[in-house]
Design a protein around this motif. Sequence first.
Motif, PDB file in Angstrom:
ATOM      1  N   GLY A 288     -72.198   7.347   3.735  1.00 41.61           N
ATOM      2  CA  GLY A 288     -71.710   6.035   4.141  1.00 41.61           C
ATOM      3  C   GLY A 288     -71.041   5.304   3.000  1.00 41.61           C
ATOM      4  O   GLY A 288     -70.009   4.656   3.170  1.00 41.61           O
ATOM      5  N   ARG A 289     -71.615   5.387   1.814  1.00 47.35           N
ATOM      6  CA  ARG A 289     -70.988   4.780   0.627  1.00 47.35           C
ATOM      7  C   ARG A 289     -69.614   5.382   0.361  1.00 47.35           C
ATOM      8  O   ARG A 289     -68.651   4.681   0.085  1.00 47.35           O
ATOM      9  CB  ARG A 289     -71.864   4.989  -0.603  1.00 47.35           C
ATOM     10  N   ALA A 290     -69.540   6.692   0.439  1.00 49.88           N
ATOM     11  CA  ALA A 290     -68.263   7.358   0.169  1.00 49.88           C
ATOM     12  C   ALA A 290     -67.216   7.002   1.202  1.00 49.88           C
ATOM     13  O   ALA A 290     -66.016   6.960   0.902  1.00 49.88           O
ATOM     14  CB  ALA A 290     -68.461   8.876   0.129  1.00 49.88           C
ATOM     15  N   ALA A 291     -67.655   6.748   2.443  1.00 51.45           N
ATOM     16  CA  ALA A 291     -66.699   6.448   3.521  1.00 51.45           C
ATOM     17  C   ALA A 291     -66.320   4.983   3.575  1.00 51.45           C
ATOM     18  O   ALA A 291     -65.458   4.603   4.375  1.00 51.45           O
ATOM     19  CB  ALA A 291     -67.298   6.872   4.865  1.00 51.45           C
ATOM     20  N   THR A 292     -66.965   4.132   2.761  1.00 52.89           N
ATOM     21  CA  THR A 292     -66.611   2.713   2.764  1.00 52.89           C
ATOM     22  C   THR A 292     -65.138   2.550   2.412  1.00 52.89           C
ATOM     23  O   THR A 292     -64.658   3.075   1.404  1.00 52.89           O
ATOM     24  CB  THR A 292     -67.481   1.956   1.741  1.00 52.89           C
ATOM     25  N   ARG A 293     -64.421   1.794   3.236  1.00 60.54           N
ATOM     26  CA  ARG A 293     -62.982   1.669   3.018  1.00 60.54           C
ATOM     27  C   ARG A 293     -62.661   0.647   1.935  1.00 60.54           C
ATOM     28  O   ARG A 293     -61.744   0.816   1.163  1.00 60.54           O
ATOM     29  CB  ARG A 293     -62.294   1.277   4.323  1.00 60.54           C
ATOM     30  N   GLY A 294     -63.434  -0.475   1.904  1.00 57.12           N
ATOM     31  CA  GLY A 294     -63.164  -1.499   0.905  1.00 57.12           C
ATOM     32  C   GLY A 294     -61.881  -2.251   1.235  1.00 57.12           C
ATOM     33  O   GLY A 294     -61.354  -2.198   2.340  1.00 57.12           O
ATOM     34  N   ARG A 295     -61.387  -2.981   0.247  1.00 56.65           N
ATOM     35  CA  ARG A 295     -60.183  -3.783   0.456  1.00 56.65           C
ATOM     36  C   ARG A 295     -59.004  -2.910   0.843  1.00 56.65           C
ATOM     37  O   ARG A 295     -58.773  -1.855   0.256  1.00 56.65           O
ATOM     38  CB  ARG A 295     -59.842  -4.560  -0.817  1.00 56.65           C
ATOM     39  N   GLN A 296     -58.259  -3.390   1.827  1.00 58.58           N
ATOM     40  CA  GLN A 296     -57.095  -2.655   2.291  1.00 58.58           C
ATOM     41  C   GLN A 296     -55.873  -3.566   2.232  1.00 58.58           C
ATOM     42  O   GLN A 296     -55.872  -4.657   2.797  1.00 58.58           O
ATOM     43  CB  GLN A 296     -57.302  -2.181   3.746  1.00 58.58           C
ATOM     44  N   ALA A 297     -54.846  -3.114   1.516  1.00 61.16           N
ATOM     45  CA  ALA A 297     -53.603  -3.871   1.497  1.00 61.16           C
ATOM     46  C   ALA A 297     -52.959  -3.843   2.871  1.00 61.16           C
ATOM     47  O   ALA A 297     -52.969  -2.830   3.554  1.00 61.16           O
ATOM     48  CB  ALA A 297     -52.639  -3.275   0.449  1.00 61.16           C
ATOM     49  N   ALA A 299     -53.927  -5.082   5.566  1.00 65.60           N
ATOM     50  CA  ALA A 299     -54.852  -4.867   6.677  1.00 65.60           C
ATOM     51  C   ALA A 299     -54.593  -5.903   7.764  1.00 65.60           C
ATOM     52  O   ALA A 299     -54.272  -7.061   7.492  1.00 65.60           O
ATOM     53  CB  ALA A 299     -56.292  -4.972   6.178  1.00 65.60           C
ATOM     54  N   GLU A 300     -54.750  -5.471   9.003  1.00 66.84           N
ATOM     55  CA  GLU A 300     -54.534  -6.368  10.132  1.00 66.84           C
ATOM     56  C   GLU A 300     -55.773  -7.248  10.319  1.00 66.84           C
ATOM     57  O   GLU A 300     -56.897  -6.755  10.330  1.00 66.84           O
ATOM     58  CB  GLU A 300     -54.264  -5.562  11.399  1.00 66.84           C
ATOM     59  N   GLN A 332     -64.625 -19.408  17.055  1.00 68.44           N
ATOM     60  CA  GLN A 332     -63.917 -18.331  17.741  1.00 68.44           C
ATOM     61  C   GLN A 332     -62.602 -17.970  17.045  1.00 68.44           C
ATOM     62  O   GLN A 332     -62.136 -16.838  17.125  1.00 68.44           O
ATOM     63  CB  GLN A 332     -63.642 -18.727  19.196  1.00 68.44           C
ATOM     64  N   GLU A 333     -62.000 -18.950  16.364  1.00 64.68           N
ATOM     65  CA  GLU A 333     -60.703 -18.683  15.731  1.00 64.68           C
ATOM     66  C   GLU A 333     -60.825 -18.061  14.340  1.00 64.68           C
ATOM     67  O   GLU A 333     -59.809 -17.727  13.714  1.00 64.68           O
ATOM     68  CB  GLU A 333     -59.894 -19.981  15.612  1.00 64.68           C
ATOM     69  N   LEU A 334     -62.034 -17.883  13.828  1.00 68.82           N
ATOM     70  CA  LEU A 334     -62.223 -17.327  12.483  1.00 68.82           C
ATOM     71  C   LEU A 334     -61.818 -15.852  12.461  1.00 68.82           C
ATOM     72  O   LEU A 334     -62.257 -15.055  13.297  1.00 68.82           O
ATOM     73  CB  LEU A 334     -63.678 -17.473  12.058  1.00 68.82           C
ATOM     74  N   VAL A 335     -60.955 -15.488  11.502  1.00 72.16           N
ATOM     75  CA  VAL A 335     -60.500 -14.112  11.377  1.00 72.16           C
ATOM     76  C   VAL A 335     -60.800 -13.608   9.971  1.00 72.16           C
ATOM     77  O   VAL A 335     -60.995 -14.381   9.032  1.00 72.16           O
ATOM     78  CB  VAL A 335     -58.980 -13.986  11.661  1.00 72.16           C
ATOM     79  N   THR A 336     -60.812 -12.296   9.817  1.00 71.45           N
ATOM     80  CA  THR A 336     -61.050 -11.661   8.528  1.00 71.45           C
ATOM     81  C   THR A 336     -60.219 -10.390   8.441  1.00 71.45           C
ATOM     82  O   THR A 336     -59.835  -9.815   9.464  1.00 71.45           O
ATOM     83  CB  THR A 336     -62.539 -11.311   8.356  1.00 71.45           C
ATOM     84  N   ARG A 337     -59.932  -9.990   7.202  1.00 73.84           N
ATOM     85  CA  ARG A 337     -59.185  -8.751   6.981  1.00 73.84           C
ATOM     86  C   ARG A 337     -60.094  -7.599   6.571  1.00 73.84           C
ATOM     87  O   ARG A 337     -59.627  -6.580   6.076  1.00 73.84           O
ATOM     88  CB  ARG A 337     -58.098  -8.961   5.925  1.00 73.84           C
ATOM     89  N   LEU A 338     -61.405  -7.773   6.753  1.00 71.28           N
ATOM     90  CA  LEU A 338     -62.323  -6.669   6.491  1.00 71.28           C
ATOM     91  C   LEU A 338     -62.047  -5.536   7.479  1.00 71.28           C
ATOM     92  O   LEU A 338     -61.662  -5.764   8.628  1.00 71.28           O
ATOM     93  CB  LEU A 338     -63.769  -7.131   6.649  1.00 71.28           C
ATOM     94  N   ILE A 438     -67.029 -13.024   0.457  1.00 69.35           N
ATOM     95  CA  ILE A 438     -65.965 -12.070   0.162  1.00 69.35           C
ATOM     96  C   ILE A 438     -64.653 -12.831   0.058  1.00 69.35           C
ATOM     97  O   ILE A 438     -64.262 -13.540   1.002  1.00 69.35           O
ATOM     98  CB  ILE A 438     -65.879 -10.989   1.266  1.00 69.35           C
ATOM     99  N   PRO A 439     -63.936 -12.737  -1.078  1.00 66.15           N
ATOM    100  CA  PRO A 439     -62.685 -13.489  -1.234  1.00 66.15           C
ATOM    101  C   PRO A 439     -61.597 -12.969  -0.302  1.00 66.15           C
ATOM    102  O   PRO A 439     -61.611 -11.816   0.123  1.00 66.15           O
ATOM    103  CB  PRO A 439     -62.317 -13.258  -2.703  1.00 66.15           C
ATOM    104  N   ASP A 440     -60.651 -13.869   0.025  1.00 64.58           N
ATOM    105  CA  ASP A 440     -59.509 -13.470   0.858  1.00 64.58           C
ATOM    106  C   ASP A 440     -58.694 -12.417   0.127  1.00 64.58           C
ATOM    107  O   ASP A 440     -58.557 -12.436  -1.095  1.00 64.58           O
ATOM    108  CB  ASP A 440     -58.627 -14.686   1.163  1.00 64.58           C
ATOM    109  N   GLN A 441     -58.102 -11.528   0.933  1.00 62.19           N
ATOM    110  CA  GLN A 441     -57.301 -10.464   0.329  1.00 62.19           C
ATOM    111  C   GLN A 441     -55.872 -10.933   0.191  1.00 62.19           C
ATOM    112  O   GLN A 441     -55.388 -11.718   0.982  1.00 62.19           O
ATOM    113  CB  GLN A 441     -57.360  -9.225   1.195  1.00 62.19           C
TER     114      GLN A 441
END
Length: 441
Positions: A288-297, A299-300, A332-338, A438-441
């Motif tokens: 699971g650690r290895a598969a963690t994607r992390g920050r993605q440039a 990202a939708e 409801q309007e809160l979004v994230t790039r995670l 988590i800071p914004d990307q």
Amino acid sequence: MRPHSISRRLFWGTALAVLVFFMLAGFAFYGRYAEHLSASRGERLKSEIYLLMAATELDASGRLQLPATLAEPLFSLPASGLYASIFNPSGQEVWHSPSQLGRRLPEPQQPRAGEWASWRAGAADRQYQGLAYRVQWKIGGQSRSLLFVVQEDEQAFQAQLAQFRTLLWSWLGAAGVLLLLVQARLLRWGLQPLRRVEGELQQIEAGQLARISGTYPDELLPLTDRLNLLLDQERERQQRYRDALGDLAHSLKTPLAVLRQCRDEADYGLRLQEQLERMERIVAHQLGRAATRGRQALAEPIQLAPVLERLLAAMRKVHGARGLTFELECPQELVTRLDEGDLYEIAGNLLDNAGKWAQARITVSASHTEHALRLAVNDDGPGFADPLAAQQRGVRLDEAVDGQGIGLAVVADIVRSYGGVLSVANRTGGGATVSLQIPDQ
């Protein structure tokens, strides 16, 4: 087919635009000049007729009287290109200028008295521009009609037009070439930052640079920042793979050593089952650690509330026998790039851990503050015996058992991959709070 480079496309596009512009401008200038020159010639021929009329006199018998030398010297010069004639009412020529001697000219038009007539006609392989004016001359109470005609050879007019045309296209051509040279230089200068980016990328591929570090225009900053983010993410991912593999190898040493030492014991089967389950948890966590994607440039963004609502619905079923209450506080309007998978892993582990220790109520809150996403899970359980130790990685995975922080370690790894911070604390009055930012990307 491979597309042309940007510089070539811009250069040839500009060259085509410059060509079309100068051609249209050239035709417009030439047409305007030809109209102006033709109008000037018409006015000049009209003034020649006025001068001819002023110099013409009639005697008492009605015969023409003209001076030997006219005001226009070209009328006196043979084959000068400018010719004058006077016709009687029957259309017979009664006078012509010395310049017309031995030359056949086109027949003039016959306007009415007081009117002008203009024409262009050819004779003896030459083109002539003619102008005529008819007047009524009164002599002794009688009226006599005279037609004054001036004709000019087109050769001089065409030569003047040809000279202007040559000069015009020469200057326009030179200006177009100069403009293209300047444009090529500007394109090379303007695209220089892109070539520098390409050079730095080649150095990164060769291992000479770690990231793009040059100073670039505002238009390229988003590109270079995203490239650097991608490079950082790739290095972080590779480091996670190496760390996970190293931790996996190290974590499996203890269970394998236990199995080797207890081979001859009576409860070997029970010990074997225990260590296999332990190794299974270790392998699952490290994978699971290895598969963690992390920050993605690039990202939708995804909505946070629907994901949390689905997780809470699942937890209500898992812990339904205990009658736990799960509450959600999230706009409801809160979004994230995670990454959605990472979000499920984070929230799922926090909710599962809270569900194991809570007495009756679990509250999940999410908000956006100071350019960062904040997620907190509160429960009314006994809390942490040592919050400072709990938020550190303290216990190794090969020494932990189910319910003693494996899920929290997974969350910590994922949050760290996004550049975030995980913190735990005991609540006043009982219970625990696990929060992350988590800071914004």
